[in-house]
Design a protein around this motif. Structure first.
Motif, PDB file in Angstrom:
ATOM      1  N   GLU A   1       0.762  -1.356  -0.177  1.00 61.50           N
ATOM      2  CA  GLU A   1       0.013   0.029  -0.099  1.00 61.50           C
ATOM      3  C   GLU A   1       0.980   1.152  -0.145  1.00 61.50           C
ATOM      4  N   LYS A   2       2.136   1.242   0.628  1.00 60.75           N
ATOM      5  CA  LYS A   2       2.935   2.313   0.777  1.00 60.75           C
ATOM      6  C   LYS A   2       3.283   2.516  -0.594  1.00 60.75           C
ATOM      7  N   VAL A   3       3.983   1.419  -1.359  1.00 63.56           N
ATOM      8  CA  VAL A   3       4.168   1.598  -2.758  1.00 63.56           C
ATOM      9  C   VAL A   3       3.205   2.368  -3.585  1.00 63.56           C
ATOM     10  N   GLU A   4       2.009   1.980  -3.348  1.00 65.54           N
ATOM     11  CA  GLU A   4       0.901   2.302  -4.479  1.00 65.54           C
ATOM     12  C   GLU A   4       0.636   3.709  -3.978  1.00 65.54           C
ATOM     13  N   ARG A   5       0.557   4.110  -2.850  1.00 63.76           N
ATOM     14  CA  ARG A   5       0.467   5.400  -2.768  1.00 63.76           C
ATOM     15  C   ARG A   5       1.455   6.458  -2.867  1.00 63.76           C
ATOM     16  N   ILE A   6       2.732   6.096  -2.971  1.00 67.21           N
ATOM     17  CA  ILE A   6       3.825   7.047  -3.486  1.00 67.21           C
ATOM     18  C   ILE A   6       3.909   7.061  -4.823  1.00 67.21           C
ATOM     19  N   ALA A   7       3.370   5.812  -5.385  1.00 63.64           N
ATOM     20  CA  ALA A   7       3.224   6.227  -7.097  1.00 63.64           C
ATOM     21  C   ALA A   7       1.969   6.988  -7.405  1.00 63.64           C
ATOM     22  N   GLN A   8       0.875   6.778  -6.574  1.00 62.37           N
ATOM     23  CA  GLN A   8      -0.339   7.718  -6.883  1.00 62.37           C
ATOM     24  C   GLN A   8       0.540   9.203  -6.748  1.00 62.37           C
ATOM     25  N   ALA A   9       0.971   9.451  -5.529  1.00 69.92           N
ATOM     26  CA  ALA A   9       1.405  10.945  -5.379  1.00 69.92           C
ATOM     27  C   ALA A   9       2.335  11.486  -6.436  1.00 69.92           C
ATOM     28  N   SER A  10       3.439  10.536  -6.852  1.00 73.10           N
ATOM     29  CA  SER A  10       4.393  10.895  -7.861  1.00 73.10           C
ATOM     30  C   SER A  10       3.744  11.237  -9.359  1.00 73.10           C
ATOM     31  N   SER A  11       2.630  10.403  -9.414  1.00 72.65           N
ATOM     32  CA  SER A  11       1.662  10.625 -10.686  1.00 72.65           C
ATOM     33  C   SER A  11       1.118  11.941 -10.690  1.00 72.65           C
ATOM     34  N   VAL A  12       0.474  12.467  -9.583  1.00 75.00           N
ATOM     35  CA  VAL A  12      -0.221  13.632  -9.607  1.00 75.00           C
ATOM     36  C   VAL A  12       0.813  14.757  -9.856  1.00 75.00           C
ATOM     37  N   SER A  13       1.995  14.721  -9.280  1.00 70.37           N
ATOM     38  CA  SER A  13       3.081  15.917  -9.053  1.00 70.37           C
ATOM     39  C   SER A  13       4.050  15.989 -10.313  1.00 70.37           C
ATOM     40  N   GLN A  14       3.877  14.724 -11.002  1.00 70.26           N
ATOM     41  CA  GLN A  14       4.817  14.630 -12.286  1.00 70.26           C
ATOM     42  C   GLN A  14       4.873  15.858 -13.277  1.00 70.26           C
ATOM     43  N   VAL A  15       3.863  16.413 -13.447  1.00 70.82           N
ATOM     44  CA  VAL A  15       3.875  17.586 -14.513  1.00 70.82           C
ATOM     45  C   VAL A  15       4.470  18.775 -13.651  1.00 70.82           C
TER      46      VAL A  15
END
Length: 200
Positions: free
Chosen positions: A140-154
């Protein structure tokens, strides 16, 4: 006027002593389980049909089934349709045969997916349960970090190009702090984890 057909008996060879009717008690060929009763007309010297006996079965008993074996009726345990659990792995199975519970099973249901049979009851393997909780928390930690990174990528790309607005830069900082907070989460406390709140 109809003539009443007389009731008859069988001789030592199982053949009708004289012509007449007799009560027959039927049973299934393979299992011997009682299958019902019928009145049979037998000519003299003729026996009952296969899988039938003139011996009446005992009264039905709850949880048991009447079985004809070796010339006598027996009351046999009947758990057909009940759910039991394999003590090797806790998997549920449905009983489909008469007799005692299948070997290696118990009618006691395990409480968790990590229960092991101790010979008398289920016990939860706390180490295995904790290890699984930690693995789930890590995932779940990996998934939450991946989602946050996707949001902030742009915003990160805009920052590198020097074209980000002050508002978006402030938002990016919030998301990066959120990612840092996620990375700092200690999963060894699973399942009791306080996940950081997403930026608004």
């Amino acid at each position: 006027m109809m003539t009443e057909v007389k009731k008859i008996g069988l001789n030592e060879n199982g053949l009708a002593i004289s012509a007449g009717t007799i009560s027959a008690y039927h049973y299934y060929e393979q299992s011997g389980v009682y299958a019902g009763e019928s009145e049979q007309y037998l000519p003299q010297g003729v026996g009952l049909p296969a899988n039938a006996t003139p011996i009446a079965p005992p009264d039905a008993v709850s949880g048991k089934v009447r079985v004809f074996t070796n010339g006598v009726w027996q009351q046999v345990e009947d758990h057909r349709g009940e759910t039991v659990y394999r003590i090797a792995d806790g998997i549920a199975i449905t009983v489909d045969d008469i007799g005692d519970y299948p070997q290696g099973t118990t009618p006691l249901a395990p409480v968790t997916a990590f229960d092991v049979w101790n010979g008398d009851a289920w016990e939860t393997d706390l180490q295995a349960q904790q290890a699984a909780a930690e693995r789930a928390a890590e995932a779940e930690k990996v998934e939450r970090i991946a989602q946050a990174s996707s949001v902030s990528q742009v915003w990160q790309v805009q920052l590198m190009l020097g074209i980000i607005t002050d508002k978006d830069k402030a938002t990016l900082v919030k998301w990066m702090k959120y990612i840092q907070a996620l990375q700092a989460v200690e999963t060894s406390t699973a399942p009791d984890i306080r996940w950081p709140d997403k930026p608004i």
